[in-house]
Design a protein around this motif. Sequence first.
Motif, PDB file in Angstrom:
ATOM      1  N   LEU A   1       0.840  -1.199   0.000  1.00  0.00           N
ATOM      2  CA  LEU A   1       0.000   0.000   0.000  1.00  0.00           C
ATOM      3  C   LEU A   1       0.874   1.247   0.000  1.00  0.00           C
ATOM      4  O   LEU A   1       1.893   1.306   0.703  1.00  0.00           O
ATOM      5  N   ILE A   2       0.474   2.232  -0.811  1.00  0.00           N
ATOM      6  CA  ILE A   2       1.207   3.498  -0.926  1.00  0.00           C
ATOM      7  C   ILE A   2       0.278   4.621  -0.486  1.00  0.00           C
ATOM      8  O   ILE A   2      -0.840   4.750  -0.993  1.00  0.00           O
ATOM      9  N   PHE A   3       0.759   5.429   0.468  1.00  0.00           N
ATOM     10  CA  PHE A   3      -0.053   6.522   1.019  1.00  0.00           C
ATOM     11  C   PHE A   3       0.619   7.867   0.740  1.00  0.00           C
ATOM     12  O   PHE A   3       1.847   7.964   0.662  1.00  0.00           O
ATOM     13  N   GLY A   4      -0.230   8.915   0.611  1.00  0.00           N
ATOM     14  CA  GLY A   4       0.284  10.279   0.544  1.00  0.00           C
ATOM     15  C   GLY A   4       0.712  10.750  -0.826  1.00  0.00           C
ATOM     16  O   GLY A   4       1.326  11.812  -0.957  1.00  0.00           O
ATOM     17  N   LYS A   5       0.397  10.010  -1.893  1.00  0.00           N
ATOM     18  CA  LYS A   5       0.762  10.432  -3.250  1.00  0.00           C
ATOM     19  C   LYS A   5      -0.449  11.078  -3.904  1.00  0.00           C
ATOM     20  O   LYS A   5      -1.457  10.415  -4.176  1.00  0.00           O
TER      21      LYS A   5
ATOM     22  N   THR B   1       2.970   5.922 -12.044  1.00  0.00           N
ATOM     23  CA  THR B   1       3.162   6.588 -10.746  1.00  0.00           C
ATOM     24  C   THR B   1       3.858   5.661  -9.758  1.00  0.00           C
ATOM     25  O   THR B   1       4.801   6.048  -9.068  1.00  0.00           O
ATOM     26  N   VAL B   2       3.386   4.413  -9.694  1.00  0.00           N
ATOM     27  CA  VAL B   2       3.971   3.434  -8.767  1.00  0.00           C
ATOM     28  C   VAL B   2       5.431   3.145  -9.133  1.00  0.00           C
ATOM     29  O   VAL B   2       6.300   3.098  -8.259  1.00  0.00           O
TER      30      VAL B   2
ATOM     31  N   LYS C   1      -5.178  14.864  -1.165  1.00  0.00           N
ATOM     32  CA  LYS C   1      -4.230  14.052  -0.403  1.00  0.00           C
ATOM     33  C   LYS C   1      -3.782  12.827  -1.195  1.00  0.00           C
ATOM     34  O   LYS C   1      -2.679  12.327  -0.984  1.00  0.00           O
ATOM     35  N   GLY C   2      -4.643  12.365  -2.054  1.00  0.00           N
ATOM     36  CA  GLY C   2      -4.334  11.165  -2.816  1.00  0.00           C
ATOM     37  C   GLY C   2      -4.844   9.922  -2.127  1.00  0.00           C
ATOM     38  O   GLY C   2      -4.446   9.619  -1.011  1.00  0.00           O
ATOM     39  N   ARG C   3      -5.777   9.213  -2.775  1.00  0.00           N
ATOM     40  CA  ARG C   3      -6.247   7.957  -2.210  1.00  0.00           C
ATOM     41  C   ARG C   3      -5.106   6.945  -2.180  1.00  0.00           C
ATOM     42  O   ARG C   3      -4.179   7.014  -2.994  1.00  0.00           O
ATOM     43  N   PRO C   4      -5.128   6.014  -1.255  1.00  0.00           N
ATOM     44  CA  PRO C   4      -4.068   4.991  -1.211  1.00  0.00           C
ATOM     45  C   PRO C   4      -4.010   4.217  -2.526  1.00  0.00           C
ATOM     46  O   PRO C   4      -5.025   4.062  -3.215  1.00  0.00           O
ATOM     47  N   ILE C   5      -2.840   3.734  -2.831  1.00  0.00           N
ATOM     48  CA  ILE C   5      -2.650   2.896  -4.023  1.00  0.00           C
ATOM     49  C   ILE C   5      -2.355   1.475  -3.557  1.00  0.00           C
ATOM     50  O   ILE C   5      -1.459   1.259  -2.731  1.00  0.00           O
ATOM     51  N   LYS C   6      -3.109   0.535  -4.082  1.00  0.00           N
ATOM     52  CA  LYS C   6      -2.869  -0.876  -3.765  1.00  0.00           C
ATOM     53  C   LYS C   6      -2.105  -1.515  -4.923  1.00  0.00           C
ATOM     54  O   LYS C   6      -2.526  -1.443  -6.076  1.00  0.00           O
ATOM     55  N   VAL C   7      -0.965  -2.113  -4.588  1.00  0.00           N
ATOM     56  CA  VAL C   7      -0.085  -2.691  -5.605  1.00  0.00           C
ATOM     57  C   VAL C   7       0.076  -4.183  -5.329  1.00  0.00           C
ATOM     58  O   VAL C   7       0.388  -4.578  -4.206  1.00  0.00           O
ATOM     59  N   LYS C   8      -0.153  -4.997  -6.340  1.00  0.00           N
ATOM     60  CA  LYS C   8       0.084  -6.446  -6.213  1.00  0.00           C
ATOM     61  C   LYS C   8       1.374  -6.785  -6.952  1.00  0.00           C
ATOM     62  O   LYS C   8       1.531  -6.458  -8.131  1.00  0.00           O
ATOM     63  N   LEU C   9       2.307  -7.447  -6.257  1.00  0.00           N
ATOM     64  CA  LEU C   9       3.583  -7.852  -6.832  1.00  0.00           C
ATOM     65  C   LEU C   9       3.596  -9.359  -7.060  1.00  0.00           C
ATOM     66  O   LEU C   9       2.667 -10.069  -6.687  1.00  0.00           O
ATOM     67  N   SER C  10       4.672  -9.846  -7.656  1.00  0.00           N
ATOM     68  CA  SER C  10       4.746 -11.263  -8.015  1.00  0.00           C
ATOM     69  C   SER C  10       5.035 -12.158  -6.819  1.00  0.00           C
ATOM     70  O   SER C  10       4.755 -13.355  -6.863  1.00  0.00           O
ATOM     71  N   SER C  11       5.604 -11.604  -5.736  1.00  0.00           N
ATOM     72  CA  SER C  11       5.927 -12.435  -4.575  1.00  0.00           C
ATOM     73  C   SER C  11       5.970 -11.590  -3.310  1.00  0.00           C
ATOM     74  O   SER C  11       6.123 -10.362  -3.367  1.00  0.00           O
TER      75      SER C  11
ATOM     76  N   ASN D   1      14.561  10.938   1.288  1.00  0.00           N
ATOM     77  CA  ASN D   1      15.561  11.719   0.556  1.00  0.00           C
ATOM     78  C   ASN D   1      15.115  12.055  -0.867  1.00  0.00           C
ATOM     79  O   ASN D   1      15.886  12.638  -1.629  1.00  0.00           O
ATOM     80  N   SER D   2      13.897  11.675  -1.214  1.00  0.00           N
ATOM     81  CA  SER D   2      13.392  11.935  -2.565  1.00  0.00           C
ATOM     82  C   SER D   2      12.800  13.342  -2.643  1.00  0.00           C
ATOM     83  O   SER D   2      12.090  13.783  -1.735  1.00  0.00           O
ATOM     84  N   SER D   3      13.087  14.034  -3.727  1.00  0.00           N
ATOM     85  CA  SER D   3      12.555  15.395  -3.888  1.00  0.00           C
ATOM     86  C   SER D   3      11.070  15.396  -4.213  1.00  0.00           C
ATOM     87  O   SER D   3      10.351  16.336  -3.879  1.00  0.00           O
ATOM     88  N   SER D   4      10.564  14.324  -4.826  1.00  0.00           N
ATOM     89  CA  SER D   4       9.162  14.300  -5.252  1.00  0.00           C
ATOM     90  C   SER D   4       8.302  13.347  -4.426  1.00  0.00           C
ATOM     91  O   SER D   4       7.074  13.374  -4.522  1.00  0.00           O
ATOM     92  N   ASN D   5       8.920  12.492  -3.593  1.00  0.00           N
ATOM     93  CA  ASN D   5       8.146  11.496  -2.857  1.00  0.00           C
ATOM     94  C   ASN D   5       8.458  11.471  -1.360  1.00  0.00           C
ATOM     95  O   ASN D   5       8.236  10.452  -0.698  1.00  0.00           O
ATOM     96  N   LYS D   6       8.978  12.581  -0.827  1.00  0.00           N
ATOM     97  CA  LYS D   6       9.340  12.590   0.591  1.00  0.00           C
ATOM     98  C   LYS D   6       8.122  12.503   1.509  1.00  0.00           C
ATOM     99  O   LYS D   6       8.230  12.134   2.677  1.00  0.00           O
ATOM    100  N   SER D   7       6.920  12.848   0.972  1.00  0.00           N
ATOM    101  CA  SER D   7       5.688  12.768   1.774  1.00  0.00           C
ATOM    102  C   SER D   7       4.912  11.481   1.487  1.00  0.00           C
ATOM    103  O   SER D   7       3.770  11.337   1.903  1.00  0.00           O
ATOM    104  N   THR D   8       5.538  10.580   0.757  1.00  0.00           N
ATOM    105  CA  THR D   8       4.894   9.317   0.401  1.00  0.00           C
ATOM    106  C   THR D   8       5.357   8.219   1.359  1.00  0.00           C
ATOM    107  O   THR D   8       6.542   8.153   1.696  1.00  0.00           O
ATOM    108  N   PHE D   9       4.418   7.366   1.783  1.00  0.00           N
ATOM    109  CA  PHE D   9       4.741   6.303   2.731  1.00  0.00           C
ATOM    110  C   PHE D   9       4.290   4.955   2.180  1.00  0.00           C
ATOM    111  O   PHE D   9       3.278   4.868   1.485  1.00  0.00           O
ATOM    112  N   LEU D  10       5.029   3.911   2.523  1.00  0.00           N
ATOM    113  CA  LEU D  10       4.723   2.560   2.073  1.00  0.00           C
ATOM    114  C   LEU D  10       4.357   1.692   3.269  1.00  0.00           C
ATOM    115  O   LEU D  10       4.882   1.888   4.373  1.00  0.00           O
ATOM    116  N   GLY D  11       3.461   0.739   3.060  1.00  0.00           N
ATOM    117  CA  GLY D  11       3.073  -0.167   4.133  1.00  0.00           C
ATOM    118  C   GLY D  11       2.539  -1.462   3.572  1.00  0.00           C
ATOM    119  O   GLY D  11       2.140  -1.541   2.415  1.00  0.00           O
TER     120      GLY D  11
END
Length: 290
Positions: free
Chosen positions: A166-170, A181-182, A211-221, A237-247
């Motif tokens: 899950l990606i939050f804050g984008k 985007t992902v 604020k950006g709705r959360p993004i749900k990402v499915k990976l291969s494993s 340390n990212s200039s464009s994603n410093k307010s983005t969080f992963l969980g």
Amino acid sequence: MEFSIIKWQELSMEMKILEEDFFGRFDCELWEFTDEKLKTNKETRSMSAVYGGWIVQLANMCHQTKGVMNAAAGKVEQLTSSVDTAQVKIIALQGDLIKSKEDQLASIRTTVREEVASVQSAVKTEIRSWSEIAGQKTAHQPISTARIKEAVKSAVIEEDKSRNLLIFGKPEVNNEDVAATVSEILLDTGEKPHLVECRRIGARGAESQDKGRPIKVKLSSSDAVLSILRNASALKNSSSNKSTFLGPDRTLDERLAHKKLVEFMRRKMDDEPESYHYIRGGLIRSVKKS
């Protein structure tokens, strides 16, 4: 003498001019010229000096033509060698490409086998757990088919969620390419995994769009998810994603438990400002500030 198309055209033009000059005096073409025409031509006896000049020019052009043809033969041989070398390289590249495809297929097969084995193991563990619980009950309380189905469903859901991120804050934009985007966010973590599915989740409104709705990402494993989460701090340390969080993708019970942990950690941060506090492995950990 070096071979070139221009040189060959020049020699051809000179030979054509000489041919027209010579056979024009006999009023015939090259293939019409005979010994009889030479004998009957009135200018033959008085043209010996002219004929001699023609013969010298013709011999000179034959000599030049021989040099140009030898150079052309050398050029053809060189080109043939280059073609042979190129064909060898092409064959080698084709072999490398085939091997690469075989390696990729082998990797995919291995991943599929591991995923199937993981699901099977999770299902067996869940069923075994239910069997152990059933063993503690009386004979009048057998395990129902519904409870077994629920155990299998729970194991499958848990395994499926372990491959989600899950990606939050984008912030989101109109006509958004969510996969792009992902990919841009994950690239800042140093990861470039295969994306099975990407989508925004939750209801869309004016506030959620800002604020950006959360993004749900499915990976291969699940291993790919863990690798990304280990490197998630790089986003600071990212200039464009410093307010983005992963969980991770948690169940309802896991989300409630995590929420309580976060609340407790915040109180701990207020009570113990001399230490850094963070959550790892379902526990709050603290490290003294240097």
